[in-house]
Design a protein around this motif. Structure first.
Motif, PDB file in Angstrom:
ATOM      1  N   ALA A  28       0.784  -1.476  -0.550  1.00 38.58           N
ATOM      2  CA  ALA A  28      -0.188  -0.003   0.012  1.00 38.58           C
ATOM      3  C   ALA A  28       0.416   1.713  -0.260  1.00 38.58           C
ATOM      4  O   ALA A  28       0.493   1.938  -0.721  1.00 38.58           O
ATOM      5  CB  ALA A  28      -0.901  -0.405   1.152  1.00 38.58           C
ATOM      6  N   ASN A  29       2.221   1.121   0.830  1.00 42.96           N
ATOM      7  CA  ASN A  29       3.403   2.511   0.836  1.00 42.96           C
ATOM      8  C   ASN A  29       3.518   2.320  -0.417  1.00 42.96           C
ATOM      9  O   ASN A  29       3.875   3.750  -1.017  1.00 42.96           O
ATOM     10  CB  ASN A  29       3.449   2.116   1.808  1.00 42.96           C
ATOM     11  CG  ASN A  29       3.307   2.867   3.195  1.00 42.96           C
ATOM     12  OD1 ASN A  29       2.523   2.976   3.624  1.00 42.96           O
ATOM     13  ND2 ASN A  29       3.978   2.004   4.583  1.00 42.96           N
ATOM     14  N   ARG A  30       4.150   1.933  -0.599  1.00 39.33           N
ATOM     15  CA  ARG A  30       4.191   1.870  -2.533  1.00 39.33           C
ATOM     16  C   ARG A  30       3.233   1.700  -3.650  1.00 39.33           C
ATOM     17  O   ARG A  30       3.874   3.061  -4.646  1.00 39.33           O
ATOM     18  CB  ARG A  30       4.499   0.115  -2.929  1.00 39.33           C
ATOM     19  CG  ARG A  30       6.069  -0.086  -2.295  1.00 39.33           C
ATOM     20  CD  ARG A  30       6.926  -0.990  -2.717  1.00 39.33           C
ATOM     21  NE  ARG A  30       7.792  -2.715  -1.923  1.00 39.33           N
ATOM     22  CZ  ARG A  30       7.615  -3.439  -2.048  1.00 39.33           C
ATOM     23  NH1 ARG A  30       6.727  -4.339  -2.339  1.00 39.33           N
ATOM     24  NH2 ARG A  30       8.360  -4.119  -0.675  1.00 39.33           N
ATOM     25  N   HIS A  31       2.488   1.997  -3.250  1.00 37.11           N
ATOM     26  CA  HIS A  31       1.051   2.040  -4.576  1.00 37.11           C
ATOM     27  C   HIS A  31       1.200   3.605  -4.046  1.00 37.11           C
ATOM     28  O   HIS A  31       1.032   4.678  -5.525  1.00 37.11           O
ATOM     29  CB  HIS A  31       0.052   1.286  -4.171  1.00 37.11           C
ATOM     30  CG  HIS A  31       0.595  -0.080  -4.628  1.00 37.11           C
ATOM     31  ND1 HIS A  31       0.645  -0.668  -6.175  1.00 37.11           N
ATOM     32  CD2 HIS A  31       0.008  -1.247  -3.791  1.00 37.11           C
ATOM     33  CE1 HIS A  31       0.469  -1.681  -5.664  1.00 37.11           C
ATOM     34  NE2 HIS A  31       0.274  -2.130  -5.170  1.00 37.11           N
ATOM     35  N   ARG A  32       1.096   4.113  -2.952  1.00 32.59           N
ATOM     36  CA  ARG A  32       0.731   5.519  -2.439  1.00 32.59           C
ATOM     37  C   ARG A  32       1.747   6.569  -2.839  1.00 32.59           C
ATOM     38  O   ARG A  32       1.147   7.248  -3.285  1.00 32.59           O
ATOM     39  CB  ARG A  32       0.829   5.548  -0.978  1.00 32.59           C
ATOM     40  CG  ARG A  32       0.463   6.462  -0.461  1.00 32.59           C
ATOM     41  CD  ARG A  32       1.253   6.769   1.297  1.00 32.59           C
ATOM     42  NE  ARG A  32       2.465   7.058   0.806  1.00 32.59           N
ATOM     43  CZ  ARG A  32       2.944   6.429   1.953  1.00 32.59           C
ATOM     44  NH1 ARG A  32       2.674   6.308   3.212  1.00 32.59           N
ATOM     45  NH2 ARG A  32       4.523   6.316   2.519  1.00 32.59           N
ATOM     46  N   ASP A  33       2.846   5.850  -2.830  1.00 30.33           N
ATOM     47  CA  ASP A  33       4.269   6.643  -3.269  1.00 30.33           C
ATOM     48  C   ASP A  33       4.180   6.398  -4.679  1.00 30.33           C
ATOM     49  O   ASP A  33       4.941   7.946  -5.444  1.00 30.33           O
ATOM     50  CB  ASP A  33       5.588   5.992  -2.924  1.00 30.33           C
ATOM     51  CG  ASP A  33       5.531   6.053  -1.425  1.00 30.33           C
ATOM     52  OD1 ASP A  33       4.911   6.494  -0.659  1.00 30.33           O
ATOM     53  OD2 ASP A  33       6.337   5.373  -0.837  1.00 30.33           O
ATOM     54  N   ALA A  34       3.755   5.415  -5.764  1.00 25.09           N
ATOM     55  CA  ALA A  34       3.600   5.892  -6.957  1.00 25.09           C
ATOM     56  C   ALA A  34       2.478   6.871  -7.247  1.00 25.09           C
ATOM     57  O   ALA A  34       1.730   6.503  -8.549  1.00 25.09           O
ATOM     58  CB  ALA A  34       3.438   4.691  -7.630  1.00 25.09           C
ATOM     59  N   ALA A  35       1.430   6.763  -6.674  1.00 23.22           N
ATOM     60  CA  ALA A  35       0.426   7.726  -7.186  1.00 23.22           C
ATOM     61  C   ALA A  35      -0.992   7.067  -7.388  1.00 23.22           C
ATOM     62  O   ALA A  35      -1.477   6.889  -8.317  1.00 23.22           O
ATOM     63  CB  ALA A  35       0.017   8.749  -7.398  1.00 23.22           C
ATOM     64  N   ARG A  36      -0.354   5.482  -6.751  1.00 26.31           N
ATOM     65  CA  ARG A  36      -1.848   4.571  -7.664  1.00 26.31           C
ATOM     66  C   ARG A  36      -2.770   4.559  -6.761  1.00 26.31           C
ATOM     67  O   ARG A  36      -2.746   3.382  -5.618  1.00 26.31           O
ATOM     68  CB  ARG A  36      -0.441   3.198  -7.887  1.00 26.31           C
ATOM     69  CG  ARG A  36       0.038   3.591  -9.259  1.00 26.31           C
ATOM     70  CD  ARG A  36       0.641   2.060  -9.450  1.00 26.31           C
ATOM     71  NE  ARG A  36       1.295   0.908  -8.645  1.00 26.31           N
ATOM     72  CZ  ARG A  36       2.557   1.715  -8.580  1.00 26.31           C
ATOM     73  NH1 ARG A  36       3.443   1.516  -9.593  1.00 26.31           N
ATOM     74  NH2 ARG A  36       2.998   0.792  -7.365  1.00 26.31           N
ATOM     75  N   TRP A  37      -3.632   5.245  -6.042  1.00 28.58           N
ATOM     76  CA  TRP A  37      -5.062   5.356  -5.557  1.00 28.58           C
ATOM     77  C   TRP A  37      -5.830   4.570  -5.497  1.00 28.58           C
ATOM     78  O   TRP A  37      -5.902   3.511  -4.071  1.00 28.58           O
ATOM     79  CB  TRP A  37      -5.553   6.498  -5.462  1.00 28.58           C
ATOM     80  CG  TRP A  37      -3.992   7.778  -5.332  1.00 28.58           C
ATOM     81  CD1 TRP A  37      -3.982   8.739  -6.824  1.00 28.58           C
ATOM     82  CD2 TRP A  37      -3.741   7.283  -4.671  1.00 28.58           C
ATOM     83  NE1 TRP A  37      -3.206   9.815  -6.430  1.00 28.58           N
ATOM     84  CE2 TRP A  37      -2.905   9.274  -5.435  1.00 28.58           C
ATOM     85  CE3 TRP A  37      -3.067   7.812  -3.642  1.00 28.58           C
ATOM     86  CZ2 TRP A  37      -1.669  10.164  -3.845  1.00 28.58           C
ATOM     87  CZ3 TRP A  37      -2.355   8.154  -2.658  1.00 28.58           C
ATOM     88  CH2 TRP A  37      -1.327   9.620  -3.209  1.00 28.58           C
ATOM     89  N   GLU A  38      -5.998   3.518  -6.450  1.00 24.34           N
ATOM     90  CA  GLU A  38      -6.705   2.765  -5.738  1.00 24.34           C
ATOM     91  C   GLU A  38      -6.270   1.098  -5.460  1.00 24.34           C
ATOM     92  O   GLU A  38      -6.412   0.507  -4.492  1.00 24.34           O
ATOM     93  CB  GLU A  38      -7.708   1.729  -7.694  1.00 24.34           C
ATOM     94  CG  GLU A  38      -8.790   1.021  -6.970  1.00 24.34           C
ATOM     95  CD  GLU A  38      -9.630   1.403  -8.244  1.00 24.34           C
ATOM     96  OE1 GLU A  38     -10.517  -0.193  -8.112  1.00 24.34           O
ATOM     97  OE2 GLU A  38      -9.328   1.925  -9.371  1.00 24.34           O
ATOM     98  N   ASP A  39      -5.474   1.170  -5.873  1.00 28.78           N
ATOM     99  CA  ASP A  39      -4.184  -0.263  -6.053  1.00 28.78           C
ATOM    100  C   ASP A  39      -3.511  -0.315  -3.698  1.00 28.78           C
ATOM    101  O   ASP A  39      -3.610  -0.577  -3.024  1.00 28.78           O
ATOM    102  CB  ASP A  39      -3.092  -0.459  -5.823  1.00 28.78           C
ATOM    103  CG  ASP A  39      -3.215  -1.083  -7.391  1.00 28.78           C
ATOM    104  OD1 ASP A  39      -4.526  -1.479  -7.705  1.00 28.78           O
ATOM    105  OD2 ASP A  39      -2.696  -0.823  -8.545  1.00 28.78           O
ATOM    106  N   ALA A  40      -3.283   1.608  -3.887  1.00 27.90           N
ATOM    107  CA  ALA A  40      -3.515   1.631  -2.420  1.00 27.90           C
ATOM    108  C   ALA A  40      -3.746   1.597  -1.445  1.00 27.90           C
ATOM    109  O   ALA A  40      -4.338   1.240   0.080  1.00 27.90           O
ATOM    110  CB  ALA A  40      -2.785   3.360  -2.291  1.00 27.90           C
TER     111      ALA A  40
END
Length: 87
Positions: A28-40
């Motif tokens: 989730a943190n990786r997705h957040r950092d990459a702005a992949r919000w749905e995955d986060a």
């Protein structure tokens, strides 16, 4: 209040959820950092299933929902985080 948060967002995060044994936080943190919000949001939701009293996860979940423009669910997540950690 928690029941309303779960009901409002569970349908969206069920699709494509990561493997059941994972706590989801690192992903989730990786997705957040990459702005992949749905995955986060999915990752934080999975983590919250295991750690429902962690206010920090509710805040991050709220951030992801806000970026997805789900303002109502985002506000509920923030409010729940505030109830868990009022200071």
């Amino acid at each position: 209040m928690l029941g309303r948060i779960i009901g409002a967002t569970a349908r969206r995060v069920r699709r494509g959820m990561v493997a059941p044994g994972s706590n989801g936080i690192v992903a989730a943190n990786r997705h957040r950092d990459a702005a992949r919000w749905e995955d986060a949001a999915k990752g934080y939701w999975l983590a919250l299933d295991r750690f429902p009293k962690r206010a920090d996860l509710w805040v991050q979940y709220g951030h992801a929902l806000k970026e997805l423009r789900d303002f109502e669910a985002s506000e509920r997540a923030y409010r729940w985080a505030a109830e868990l950690a009022p200071n």
